[in-house]
Design a protein around this motif. Structure first.
Motif, mmCIF file in Angstrom:
data_model
loop_
_atom_site.group_PDB
_atom_site.id
_atom_site.type_symbol
_atom_site.label_atom_id
_atom_site.label_comp_id
_atom_site.label_asym_id
_atom_site.label_seq_id
_atom_site.Cartn_x
_atom_site.Cartn_y
_atom_site.Cartn_z
ATOM 1 N N ALA A 146 11.854 2.513 -10.010
ATOM 2 C CA ALA A 146 10.136 3.942 -10.541
ATOM 3 C C ALA A 146 10.870 4.677 -8.814
ATOM 4 C CB ALA A 146 9.539 3.053 -9.843
ATOM 5 N N SER A 147 10.000 6.063 -8.976
ATOM 6 C CA SER A 147 10.289 6.792 -7.301
ATOM 7 C C SER A 147 8.444 6.822 -6.874
ATOM 8 C CB SER A 147 9.974 8.018 -7.942
ATOM 9 O OG SER A 147 11.446 8.511 -8.999
ATOM 10 N N PRO A 148 9.738 6.031 -5.326
ATOM 11 C CA PRO A 148 8.603 6.076 -4.746
ATOM 12 C C PRO A 148 7.631 7.190 -4.080
ATOM 13 C CG PRO A 148 10.406 4.971 -3.475
ATOM 14 C CD PRO A 148 10.905 6.268 -4.988
ATOM 15 N N ASN A 149 6.721 6.863 -4.126
ATOM 16 C CA ASN A 149 5.878 8.304 -3.089
ATOM 17 C C ASN A 149 4.809 7.708 -2.101
ATOM 18 O OD1 ASN A 149 5.214 10.760 -2.061
ATOM 19 N ND2 ASN A 149 4.323 11.774 -3.633
ATOM 20 N N HIS A 150 4.896 7.345 -0.425
ATOM 21 C CA HIS A 150 4.174 6.919 0.217
ATOM 22 C C HIS A 150 2.872 8.193 1.049
ATOM 23 C CE1 HIS A 150 7.206 4.023 0.663
ATOM 24 N NE2 HIS A 150 8.061 4.687 0.108
ATOM 25 N N LEU A 151 1.793 8.009 0.814
ATOM 26 C CA LEU A 151 0.869 8.627 1.316
ATOM 27 C C LEU A 151 -0.213 8.508 2.051
ATOM 28 C CD1 LEU A 151 0.221 10.450 -2.426
ATOM 29 C CD2 LEU A 151 1.558 11.520 -0.346
ATOM 30 N N GLY A 152 -1.109 8.805 2.779
ATOM 31 C CA GLY A 152 -2.035 7.920 3.619
ATOM 32 C C GLY A 152 -1.930 7.402 4.445
ATOM 33 N N ALA A 153 -3.547 6.460 4.747
ATOM 34 C CA ALA A 153 -2.566 5.742 6.675
ATOM 35 C C ALA A 153 -3.783 4.826 6.310
ATOM 36 C CB ALA A 153 -3.151 7.055 7.699
ATOM 37 N N LEU A 154 -3.738 3.787 7.507
ATOM 38 C CA LEU A 154 -4.517 2.765 7.573
ATOM 39 C C LEU A 154 -5.340 3.672 8.196
ATOM 40 C CD1 LEU A 154 -2.118 -0.112 8.406
ATOM 41 C CD2 LEU A 154 -3.892 0.029 6.934
ATOM 42 N N THR A 155 -5.759 4.565 9.119
ATOM 43 C CA THR A 155 -6.154 5.222 9.900
ATOM 44 C C THR A 155 -7.909 5.380 8.805
ATOM 45 O OG1 THR A 155 -5.473 6.704 10.324
ATOM 46 C CG2 THR A 155 -5.451 5.183 12.069
ATOM 47 N N THR A 156 -6.905 6.052 7.000
ATOM 48 C CA THR A 156 -8.413 6.436 6.359
ATOM 49 C C THR A 156 -8.274 5.507 5.372
ATOM 50 O OG1 THR A 156 -5.830 7.472 5.938
ATOM 51 C CG2 THR A 156 -7.506 8.982 7.010
ATOM 52 N N ASN A 157 -7.912 4.473 5.972
ATOM 53 C CA ASN A 157 -7.604 3.226 4.587
ATOM 54 C C ASN A 157 -7.833 3.884 3.268
ATOM 55 O OD1 ASN A 157 -9.356 1.674 6.139
ATOM 56 N ND2 ASN A 157 -11.595 3.253 5.533
ATOM 57 N N ASN A 158 -6.347 4.279 2.939
ATOM 58 C CA ASN A 158 -5.426 4.687 2.143
ATOM 59 C C ASN A 158 -3.956 5.235 1.776
ATOM 60 O OD1 ASN A 158 -5.401 7.172 3.351
ATOM 61 N ND2 ASN A 158 -6.085 8.420 1.987
ATOM 62 N N GLU A 159 -3.688 4.593 2.978
ATOM 63 C CA GLU A 159 -2.402 4.116 3.092
ATOM 64 C C GLU A 159 -1.888 3.310 1.330
ATOM 65 O OE1 GLU A 159 1.376 2.598 6.094
ATOM 66 O OE2 GLU A 159 -0.457 1.970 6.165
ATOM 67 N N ARG A 160 -0.782 4.126 0.900
ATOM 68 C CA ARG A 160 -0.424 3.276 -0.442
ATOM 69 C C ARG A 160 0.651 3.948 -0.851
ATOM 70 N NH1 ARG A 160 -3.980 7.554 -0.443
ATOM 71 N NH2 ARG A 160 -3.801 9.651 -1.983
ATOM 72 N N THR A 161 1.499 3.323 -2.019
ATOM 73 C CA THR A 161 2.811 4.113 -2.636
ATOM 74 C C THR A 161 2.413 3.959 -3.717
ATOM 75 O OG1 THR A 161 3.554 2.373 -0.846
ATOM 76 C CG2 THR A 161 4.817 3.156 -2.041
ATOM 77 N N ILE A 162 2.661 5.268 -4.447
ATOM 78 C CA ILE A 162 2.970 5.714 -5.340
ATOM 79 C C ILE A 162 4.323 5.670 -6.385
ATOM 80 C CG2 ILE A 162 2.677 7.363 -7.624
ATOM 81 C CD1 ILE A 162 0.431 8.803 -5.343
ATOM 82 N N TYR A 163 4.098 4.721 -7.299
ATOM 83 C CA TYR A 163 5.884 4.412 -8.191
ATOM 84 C C TYR A 163 5.127 5.411 -9.679
ATOM 85 C CZ TYR A 163 6.523 0.997 -4.512
ATOM 86 O OH TYR A 163 6.695 -0.260 -4.036
ATOM 87 N N ARG A 164 6.077 6.175 -9.384
ATOM 88 C CA ARG A 164 6.804 7.074 -10.668
ATOM 89 C C ARG A 164 6.880 6.505 -12.108
ATOM 90 N NH1 ARG A 164 6.781 13.449 -8.211
ATOM 91 N NH2 ARG A 164 5.205 13.261 -6.711
ATOM 92 N N TYR A 165 7.033 6.310 -12.870
ATOM 93 C CA TYR A 165 8.181 5.893 -14.112
ATOM 94 C C TYR A 165 8.076 7.023 -15.046
ATOM 95 C CZ TYR A 165 6.144 0.736 -12.631
ATOM 96 O OH TYR A 165 6.721 -0.317 -12.067
ATOM 97 N N ILE A 166 7.435 7.387 -15.511
ATOM 98 C CA ILE A 166 7.781 8.575 -16.358
ATOM 99 C C ILE A 166 7.284 9.686 -15.825
ATOM 100 C CG2 ILE A 166 7.363 9.033 -18.898
ATOM 101 C CD1 ILE A 166 6.173 5.959 -19.899
ATOM 102 N N HIS A 167 8.351 10.581 -15.975
ATOM 103 C CA HIS A 167 7.642 12.127 -14.853
ATOM 104 C C HIS A 167 9.023 12.998 -15.345
ATOM 105 C CE1 HIS A 167 10.103 10.705 -11.344
ATOM 106 N NE2 HIS A 167 9.943 10.100 -11.845
ATOM 107 N N THR A 168 9.305 14.000 -14.925
ATOM 108 C CA THR A 168 10.505 14.633 -14.893
ATOM 109 C C THR A 168 11.538 14.262 -14.438
ATOM 110 O OG1 THR A 168 9.246 16.389 -13.222
ATOM 111 C CG2 THR A 168 8.861 17.102 -15.566
ATOM 112 N N ASN A 169 11.440 13.990 -13.110
ATOM 113 C CA ASN A 169 12.422 13.058 -13.183
ATOM 114 C C ASN A 169 13.531 11.778 -12.394
ATOM 115 O OD1 ASN A 169 13.074 15.921 -11.286
ATOM 116 N ND2 ASN A 169 12.084 15.347 -10.339
ATOM 117 N N GLY A 170 12.042 10.822 -13.925
ATOM 118 C CA GLY A 170 12.611 9.850 -14.095
ATOM 119 C C GLY A 170 12.975 9.761 -15.411
ATOM 120 N N ILE A 171 11.474 8.753 -16.367
ATOM 121 C CA ILE A 171 12.280 8.223 -18.083
ATOM 122 C C ILE A 171 11.338 9.614 -18.579
ATOM 123 C CG2 ILE A 171 10.898 7.394 -20.032
ATOM 124 C CD1 ILE A 171 10.922 5.081 -17.979
#
Length: 277
Positions: A146-171
Motif C-alpha cells: 500500500a502507499s504510505p503517507n506519514h502525517l502528524g507528530a507526537l507533540t500533537t498526539n496524532n503521529e500516524r501513517t495512512i496506507y492507501r490500498y484502493i485509490h487513483t495510483n493504486g488498485i
C-alpha cells in the motif's frame, strides 16, 4: 440487510445520543458464520462483515434492497481482513488473505466466498461496497504494497501513517477509495485537524482496540459538533457534510472507505481546530 437513510444536518442538531447511534453507528459487524450488511442511502454505500469460523460464508445479495440478482451485478467491493489467516474465493480463484491484506473485487463477479484457515484464529473480513459502472480486475494487496503517507507528530498526539490500498495510483476502481491508518505509540488522535469533503461520504471502522477501550468519534458540522462513543470493531457512517475525527482511550487502528463524485484523496475542506464548536 439493515437500511440507513440520509439525514439533513439541520435535523441532526436535534438528535439525542440514542438517535445519533441509531443513524450513524454500526454496532455489530461480525457474527460467527454469518454475513452482516448495512445499506446506507448516502452514496448507496454498503458496509458489512463476514466472519467464517466453522464454515465458509458467501457474499449474497438482498435482491429486494439492491435490485440485482447478484451482489456485484452493479457494484464493486473492497475487502480487508482484520482477523487471522483466511481466504476469499472469487469465481473459483482463491486469494489467501493475511491480517491487514486488502482485496478489490470488481463489477460482475458472480461468486464470492469467505473462509478461515484456522477456526481457533478465524479471519474477519470487513467490506465496503459502492455502485460501479465499469469492470476493473480483482487485485490483492498486502499492507507492505500500500502507499504510505506519514502525517502528524507526537507533540500533537496524532503521529500516524495512512496506507492507501484502493485509490487513483493504486488498485483501480470506479469510485471506491479505501485504506487504513495506523497510529504511532503515544498518539491517540486521528484526522485532527479535521475536514469535510462535500463530494463524497466516508465510513470508519475502529478495531485493534482493547476490550475496555473507547474512541470518542467527533461528527457533525464544524460549528455543531457531536460525538459518539465507539468500541472495538464498530463502524461510523459519515455523510459529506460531517467532520470525522476521533480520540481513543487506548491504542487503535481504523479503516476508512470513501465513495462519491471523485477519488482525489486530497479533495477536502480543512477545518482549523480553533474554528470547531
Amino acid at each position: 440487510m439493515e437500511i440507513r437513510y440520509a439525514a439533513h444536518p439541520t435535523d441532526v442538531k436535534s438528535y439525542d445520543t440514542t438517535r445519533l447511534r441509531q443513524e450513524f453507528l454500526i454496532e455489530k459487524l461480525f457474527v460467527q458464520d454469518e454475513l452482516t450488511l448495512t445499506y446506507s442511502h448516502v452514496d448507496r454505500f454498503i458496509v458489512g462483515g463476514a466472519f467464517p469460523v466453522s464454515k465458509p460464508v458467501k457474499l449474497e445479495a438482498d435482491t429486494h434492497t439492491i435490485g440485482a440478482a447478484t451482489f456485484l451485478e452493479r457494484r464493486e467491493i473492497g475487502i480487508i481482513n482484520i482477523g487471522g489467516r483466511g481466504s476469499v474465493t472469487v469465481d473459483g480463484t482463491t486469494y489467501d488473505m493475511e491480517s491487514k491484506d486488502c482485496l478489490y473485487v470488481g463489477l460482475g463477479a458472480q461468486d464470492v466466498v469467505f473462509a478461515s484457515a484456522d477456526a481457533s484464529q478465524p479471519a474477519k473480513f470487513y467490506l465496503n461496497s459502492t455502485p460501479a459502472h465499469k469492470t476493473y480486475p480483482t487485485v490483492k494487496a498486502a499492507i507492505s504494497e500500500a502507499s504510505p503517507n506519514h502525517l502528524g507528530a507526537l507533540t500533537t498526539n496524532n503521529e500516524r501513517t495512512i496506507y492507501r490500498y484502493i485509490h487513483t495510483n493504486g488498485i483501480q476502481s470506479c469510485q471506491l477509495v479505501m485504506g487504513m491508518t495506523l497510529l504511532k505509540p503515544g498518539s491517540n488522535w486521528n484526522t485532527m485537524p479535521c475536514h469535510t469533503h462535500n463530494r463524497r461520504s466516508e465510513v470508519y471502522l475502529y478495531f485493534d482496540m482493547a476490550a475496555d477501550g473507547n474512541v470518542f468519534h467527533l461528527m457533525g458540522e464544524p460549528q455543531e459538533t457531536r460525538h459518539l462513543v465507539v468500541r472495538n470493531e464498530q463502524a461510523i457512517l459519515s455523510p459529506s457534510w460531517s467532520i470525522h475525527s476521533g480520540v481513543g482511550t487506548t491504542s487503535y487502528t481504523f479503516i476508512w472507505g470513501m465513495g462519491g463524485e471523485n477519488q482525489i484523496f486530497e479533495d477536502m475542506d480543512a477545518v482549523a481546530p480553533q474554528d470547531l464548536r
